[in-house]
Design an enzyme around this catalytic site. Structure first.
Site, short mmCIF file in Angstrom:
data_model
loop_
_atom_site.label_atom_id
_atom_site.label_comp_id
_atom_site.label_asym_id
_atom_site.label_seq_id
_atom_site.Cartn_x
_atom_site.Cartn_y
_atom_site.Cartn_z
N GLY A 191 -39.75 9.06 28.53
CA GLY A 191 -40.62 7.92 28.73
C GLY A 191 -40.87 6.93 27.11
O GLY A 191 -40.17 7.57 26.43
N LEU B 293 -40.09 4.13 26.58
CA LEU B 293 -38.65 3.65 26.67
C LEU B 293 -38.56 2.63 25.64
O LEU B 293 -39.51 1.70 25.36
CB LEU B 293 -38.22 3.04 27.81
CG LEU B 293 -37.95 3.98 28.97
CD1 LEU B 293 -36.91 3.54 29.99
CD2 LEU B 293 -37.33 5.52 28.74
N HIS C 144 -32.90 3.50 24.33
CA HIS C 144 -32.82 4.06 25.78
C HIS C 144 -32.15 3.02 26.66
O HIS C 144 -31.12 3.20 27.46
CB HIS C 144 -34.31 4.33 26.55
CG HIS C 144 -35.06 5.37 25.72
ND1 HIS C 144 -36.21 5.05 25.31
CD2 HIS C 144 -34.63 6.70 25.83
CE1 HIS C 144 -36.60 6.33 24.81
NE2 HIS C 144 -35.69 7.20 25.15
N GLN D 109 -42.45 21.39 26.28
CA GLN D 109 -41.58 21.33 25.24
C GLN D 109 -42.74 21.11 23.75
O GLN D 109 -42.22 20.76 22.96
CB GLN D 109 -40.52 20.40 25.24
CG GLN D 109 -40.61 18.72 25.39
CD GLN D 109 -39.46 18.19 25.51
OE1 GLN D 109 -38.88 18.22 26.42
NE2 GLN D 109 -39.06 17.36 24.50
N GLU E 34 -27.48 11.36 21.28
CA GLU E 34 -26.93 12.24 20.20
C GLU E 34 -27.99 12.61 19.26
O GLU E 34 -27.79 13.12 18.30
CB GLU E 34 -25.46 11.87 19.79
CG GLU E 34 -24.44 12.38 20.69
CD GLU E 34 -22.88 11.94 20.26
OE1 GLU E 34 -22.92 11.40 19.13
OE2 GLU E 34 -21.99 12.39 21.12
N GLN F 79 -30.73 19.49 20.53
CA GLN F 79 -31.01 19.55 21.73
C GLN F 79 -29.93 19.25 22.71
O GLN F 79 -29.52 20.08 23.95
CB GLN F 79 -32.14 18.30 22.28
CG GLN F 79 -32.19 18.08 23.87
CD GLN F 79 -33.36 16.77 24.18
OE1 GLN F 79 -34.71 17.30 24.04
NE2 GLN F 79 -32.95 15.93 24.38
N SER G 249 -36.59 5.33 18.09
CA SER G 249 -37.60 6.85 18.75
C SER G 249 -38.57 6.42 19.62
O SER G 249 -39.04 5.34 18.83
CB SER G 249 -37.61 7.81 17.68
OG SER G 249 -38.83 8.53 18.08
N ARG H 93 -41.36 7.76 18.93
CA ARG H 93 -42.40 7.78 17.90
C ARG H 93 -42.44 6.71 17.04
O ARG H 93 -43.33 6.84 16.21
CB ARG H 93 -42.19 9.45 17.42
CG ARG H 93 -42.66 10.41 18.15
CD ARG H 93 -42.55 11.73 17.53
NE ARG H 93 -43.16 12.88 18.22
CZ ARG H 93 -42.28 13.90 19.09
NH1 ARG H 93 -40.96 13.67 18.87
NH2 ARG H 93 -42.77 14.68 19.94
#
Ligand code: DC
Length: 486
Positions: free
Chosen positions: A2, A4, A8, A36, A126, A131, A163, A165
């Site tokens: 989420g 986005l 994304h 996570q 990527e 991950q 990101s 964040r």
């Protein structure tokens, strides 16, 4: 997860545009996975805005959004479900060192989502390369029937990797955060020029700019362990704290573009699939067999006795052999300015070419020319000795083969198409076998499967299936970020 953003959106567009195994219906899953995050992390404040996310997903071409609750995914609570442990080797490195349990939470949820949705393909950015690698191993180890496709990191115009964040950053922090992509880019550029760089001074430079460096390391891109400098390319990966916000970024370091080597016996279909694969990836196509054929044609034209070394050397000294790519991706072959593209396919040339290709003076001259053509990479070369001798450092080596029956049938179709007389099937099989034996038994660079080559047996496969298989192999060896943009 989420929150986005533009990155994304690009990932969704990429998924929608892929012509993978099945026509794509793109489902976007949005699930902020509590497993996570560890207790000190930002699970509670992680950006959540389903309405905006839906708008962006729809505008980017998504067919559906699935935003399950925790209970939808883990009906009855987490304690009534299996939980997974990510492989320690991969998950203890890089981000894993400061985020214990993080990748266990990731794989537990991803496995559950895959079981619930049963997708054909899973698209992952990527940007989170660690991950991506761990999920790739999950799919491989559990033999999940899903194809994993990586999507290159998307950056804003200043270079900052998108990101969720990033929205925590105020404008002063955003400016500071840009130092990370800048310094990584500088190192990638230095590598592309064959120069070195020093991670200790990079870290200290970042610290001087007010960033806290969690890690900044050059590692093996698949094992994530410190690079032994033997890898064909490496991963420069970093995590920093900018104010309160943790950001990660990376660059793959390589000093040339990727090389693919496709070898195999006569009639295994190399030319057709190599041409198509090169076209799909925007790589240069090099048919080295055509070079040996062109030299054979010239020898025949000038009636040179191949046992007369002096005459051969004289011919090689003045030879002008050019391979030109037509706009259609075909390869035109010119020798001493004469276009011999079709004449080198004649049965007369085919009959003598293996004998000519076994001569050391000819091999040395042509190998040197092939290496020169491929010195910057970005090439798919096909032949008999590409992976074993011409480009032993190729990122992907494929040994393409087929049964003698299949190869004889293909040769018959080829000859007919080119307007040559077609011998009966048993003579064709005998001729192919003779060429195989000559190519495989010669002293210099014989036809062998390089030890690190993937074997691809193509009986019963159509051209598209072979090209798709090679693309899959390439995907496992070369991150999408290093793929040339066609
Ligand atoms: O792939 P082809 O049939 O066009 O190749 C013609 C010949 O050239 C083949 O019989 C062996 C030789 N050859 C070689 O020795 N090394 C290569 N890299 C490519 C071809």
């Amino acid at each position: 997860m989420g929150g986005l953003h533009y990155g994304h959106g690009e990932l969704i567009k990429f998924a929608k545009g892929q012509k993978v195994s099945a026509p794509s219906t793109v489902l976007v899953s949005i699930f902020v996975n509590p497993l996570q995050f560890n207790p000190t992390e930002d699970f509670k404040n992680y950006p959540r805005n389903l309405e905006e996310d839906c708008k962006l997903a729809k505008a980017s071409g998504a067919d559906a959004i699935w935003a399950p609750s925790f209970n939808d995914v883990f009906n009855g609570g987490i304690d009534s479900h299996f939980q997974l442990l990510a492989p320690a080797q991969l998950s203890k490195e890089l981000c894993g060192a400061s985020r214990p349990g993080h990748f266990d939470g990731v794989v537990t949820v991803i496995l559950r989502l895959i079981h619930l949705v049963k997708p054909n393909c899973l698209f992952l950015g990527e940007k989170d390369w660690q991950q991506y690698l761990i999920i790739r191993q999950l799919i491989k180890d559990l033999q999940l029937p899903v194809e994993l496709i990586g999507v290159p990191t998307i950056r804003d115009k200043d270079g900052l990797a998108y990101s969720s964040r990033n929205q925590y950053l105020n404008s002063a922090e955003k400016k500071k955060a840009l130092e990370l992509p800048k310094i990584l880019e500088k190192a990638a550029f230095a590598t592309s020029l064959g120069q070195g760089f020093d991670t200790a001074s990079m870290k200290s430079e970042l610290r001087k700019k007010g960033l806290i460096v969690e890690y900044l390391e050059v590692v093996d891109p698949f094992l994530l362990k410190p690079s032994r400098k033997k890898e064909k390319f490496t991963l420069l990966a970093a995590a920093i704290l900018c104010g309160e916000t943790r950001l990660i970024d990376h660059r793959f370091l390589m000093n040339r573009k990727p090389i693919v080597a496709i070898d195999g016996p006569a009639g295994s279909g190399k030319s057709t699939v190599t041409k198509k694969f090169a076209e799909k990836l925007g790589l240069l196509y090099l048919d080295t067999g055509a070079m040996y054929r062109a030299v054979t044609w010239l020898i025949q034209k000038n009636r040179i006795d191949i046992k007369d070394r002096e005459a051969l050397i004289k011919m090689l000294e003045s030879i002008d052999l050019k391979l030109q790519q037509t706009p259609k991706g075909e390869q035109k072959v010119l020798i001493n300015n004469e276009d011999v593209t079709s004449s080198i396919r004649s049965p007369k040339v085919t009959q003598q070419v293996s004998e000519v290709a076994a001569l050391s003076d000819i091999r040395n001259t042509l190998t040197a020319q092939q290496r020169l053509i491929g010195k910057d990479g970005g090439i798919v070369a096909e032949g008999r000795d590409i992976g074993s001798s011409v480009f032993p450092n190729a990122e992907l080596k494929v040994f393409l083969t087929a049964s003698i029956n299949e190869r004889a049938n293909r040769r018959a179709i080829d000859l007919k198409r080119q307007g040559f007389k077609v011998p009966d099937l048993s003579s064709l099989k005998r001729q192919i076998k003779e060429r195989d034996d000559l190519d495989a038994s010669r002293e210099i660079s014989p036809l062998v499967q390089a030890k690190d080559a993937e074997i691809l047996m193509t009986d019963g496969m159509c051209i598209e299936e072979v090209v798709e298989s090679i693309s899959r192999m390439f995907r496992l060896k070369v991150p999408e970020e290093l793929w040339p943009t066609p």
